[in-house]
Design an enzyme around this catalytic site. Structure first.
Site, PDB file in Angstrom:
ATOM      1  N   GLN A 159       0.680  -1.249  -0.149  1.00 45.66           N
ATOM      2  CA  GLN A 159       0.426  -0.578   0.125  1.00 45.66           C
ATOM      3  C   GLN A 159       0.511   1.468   0.137  1.00 45.66           C
ATOM      4  OE1 GLN A 159      -1.827   0.641   3.118  1.00 45.66           O
ATOM      5  NE2 GLN A 159      -3.487   1.535   2.410  1.00 45.66           N
ATOM      6  N   GLY A 160       0.502   2.595  -0.908  1.00 44.44           N
ATOM      7  CA  GLY A 160       1.936   3.595  -1.070  1.00 44.44           C
ATOM      8  C   GLY A 160       0.145   4.186  -0.297  1.00 44.44           C
ATOM      9  N   TYR A 161       0.231   4.553   0.768  1.00 44.99           N
ATOM     10  CA  TYR A 161      -0.586   5.831   1.037  1.00 44.99           C
ATOM     11  C   TYR A 161       0.701   6.687   2.233  1.00 44.99           C
ATOM     12  CZ  TYR A 161      -5.579   3.960  -0.364  1.00 44.99           C
ATOM     13  OH  TYR A 161      -6.416   4.175  -0.685  1.00 44.99           O
ATOM     14  N   GLU A 171     -10.659  -1.946   5.561  1.00 45.86           N
ATOM     15  CA  GLU A 171      -9.348  -1.474   5.918  1.00 45.86           C
ATOM     16  C   GLU A 171      -9.567  -1.916   7.393  1.00 45.86           C
ATOM     17  OE1 GLU A 171      -4.571  -0.410   6.713  1.00 45.86           O
ATOM     18  OE2 GLU A 171      -6.254   1.505   5.570  1.00 45.86           O
ATOM     19  N   SER A 188      -5.626   7.513  12.098  1.00 42.09           N
ATOM     20  CA  SER A 188      -5.335   7.949  13.565  1.00 42.09           C
ATOM     21  C   SER A 188      -6.665   7.464  14.510  1.00 42.09           C
ATOM     22  CB  SER A 188      -4.811   8.666  14.783  1.00 42.09           C
ATOM     23  OG  SER A 188      -5.230  10.338  13.964  1.00 42.09           O
ATOM     24  N   ASN A 189      -7.238   6.735  15.741  1.00 42.79           N
ATOM     25  CA  ASN A 189      -8.101   6.768  16.020  1.00 42.79           C
ATOM     26  C   ASN A 189      -8.746   8.276  16.403  1.00 42.79           C
ATOM     27  OD1 ASN A 189      -7.918   3.906  16.162  1.00 42.79           O
ATOM     28  ND2 ASN A 189      -7.973   3.768  18.576  1.00 42.79           N
ATOM     29  N   GLU A 190      -7.825   9.494  16.851  1.00 41.92           N
ATOM     30  CA  GLU A 190      -8.336  10.577  16.947  1.00 41.92           C
ATOM     31  C   GLU A 190      -9.353  11.010  15.599  1.00 41.92           C
ATOM     32  OE1 GLU A 190      -5.204   9.912  19.830  1.00 41.92           O
ATOM     33  OE2 GLU A 190      -5.806   9.555  17.159  1.00 41.92           O
TER      34      GLU A 190
END
Length: 398
Positions: free
Chosen positions: A126-128, A244, A383-385
């Site tokens: 994956q290239g993110y 994902e 992230s969860n934030e």
């Protein structure tokens, strides 16, 4: 929804168990249960066993190699695989880029890439993420400039999991630097053997080589490798991320590790008495188990709502938040049970054929490594934030 399995679902569970007993290679199961290193060949060997049975790509349409399973069957399969010690499927090809190609790709792309994913001929990464563009993914700077029948790509991706093994990478690239951030991004499929691509390993604190930096220096990519429309890649990216994030909940693996935690906590460790005799620790285990049961029911409800060819929406962010927090909590409790023995490990212990004396055999060769590796779960995949922001905007409408 009915939380009890039907007779048909129980029969399916028995079928999965029988398959795993007869087909899951013992050496691969041992590596998974003992926390040993898994090689690319191990993953590919298990993949081909699943492909032969027709169970490797349950989320795909049947005509493309998928199954007729509903969300409950998928859940049962994942849970039983975790309980038996089957390796988790490397998701980048089968569970991430494939759904994007099926949804947004051309018939030529579907006919070319999906069979190669099934055969193992293509191994995807994956290239993110980029330096400075992780949770704020829309600020990515890797450029792709149109030059006739090709795009010329320049830039850098980072935290590229298993990129050292990959033959293909799916990338978000900026094709219109003047457009609003999300509107100037495209989704490209890039051959990792292309001239101008270089991969640099990132060695983590536990000495493992799992992630990498990938550099693009005037890499030429055929325009036919564009998925969807130019400058509309953010739509593909969001679609992929919901798949994902739903998978990051890791219900099956959490249940397997929690069961192992209970077995370890019943033994005499460190101070000579079982940890489960400690009321505070027992309450902590019970709290995690109740949270896991709740997220399991939520997962089934969300997947059931999307079974008619849809995709989980912002609800997948809830699964990502709670699922990763639970997985982190379980490794935290395991570390408390093992105590000081969680810290040391020998690199050679991570190989299955190691015949020396083990520093400890209660959990795995590197519990400390597992603990620290789990810290990343609340960061990657958004992230969860960021996920809490999504929930507040899309569900709570705040």
């Amino acid at each position: 929804m009915n939380v009890n399995y039907t007779a048909e679902e129980l029969a399916f569970r028995d079928e999965v168990r029988a398959f795993l007993k007869s087909e899951l290679p013992a050496d691969i199961a041992a590596k998974v249960k003992l926390g040993k290193h898994m090689s690319k060949e191990d993953h590919q060997r298990w993949q081909q066993i699943l492909v032969k049975r027709g169970w490797y790509a349950p989320g795909w349409p049947v005509e493309l190699g998928g199954t007729t399973w509903g969300p409950v069957e998928k859940h049962i399969f994942d849970e039983e695989c975790s309980a038996f010690g089957a390796p988790r499927t490397v998701p980048f090809g089968v569970n991430m880029v494939a759904p994007v190609i099926i949804k947004f790709g051309t018939q030529q792309q579907i006919g070319h890439y999906l069979p190669r994913i099934l055969s193992g001929e293509d191994w995807w990464c994956q290239g993110y993420s980029e330096p400075g563009a992780g949770s704020d993914l829309a600020s990515l700077k890797t450029r792709a400039v149109r030059d006739g029948d090709h795009y010329v790509v320049n830039g850098q991706k980072t935290w590229t999991t298993l990129g050292q093994h990959a033959s293909m990478i799916f990338c978000l690239v900026r094709t219109d630097p003047e457009a609003q951030q999300q509107r100037g991004i495209s989704f490209l499929l890039i051959d990792m053997k292309s001239p101008g691509i270089s991969v640099r390993p990132i060695i983590t604190l536990d000495g493992d080589h799992e992630v990498n930096e990938v550099f693009f220096d005037n890499v030429r990519v055929p325009v036919e490798n564009l998925v969807g429309e130019e400058n509309q890649g953010w739509t593909c990216a969001k679609y992929l991320l919901t798949h994902e994030r739903t998978g990051l909940a890791g219900i099956g693996s959490s249940k397997a590790v929690l069961a192992h935690l209970k077995r370890i906590a019943m033994k005499e460790v460190c101070d000579g008495k079982p940890m489960l005799e400690d009321p505070l620790f027992r309450a902590q285990v019970a709290e995690v188990e109740m949270q896991l049961m709740a997220i399991e029911m939520s997962t089934l409800r969300i997947l059931a709502a999307a079974k008619e060819g849809g995709v989980p929406g912002a609800e997948s962010s809830i699964l990502k938040i709670k699922g990763t927090e639970i997985r982190q909590a379980i490794t935290h409790l395991l570390r408390k049970v093992i105590g000081p023995y969680a810290l040391p490990f020998l690199e050679e212990e991570l190989q299955l054929d190691y015949e020396g004396e083990l520093l400890h055999a209660d959990y795995s060769a590197s519990l400390a490594g597992d603990y620290f590796n789990m810290r990343k779960l609340s960061i990657f995949g958004g992230s969860n934030e960021i996920q809490k922001n999504i929930v507040s905007k899309m569900i709570l409408e705040l």
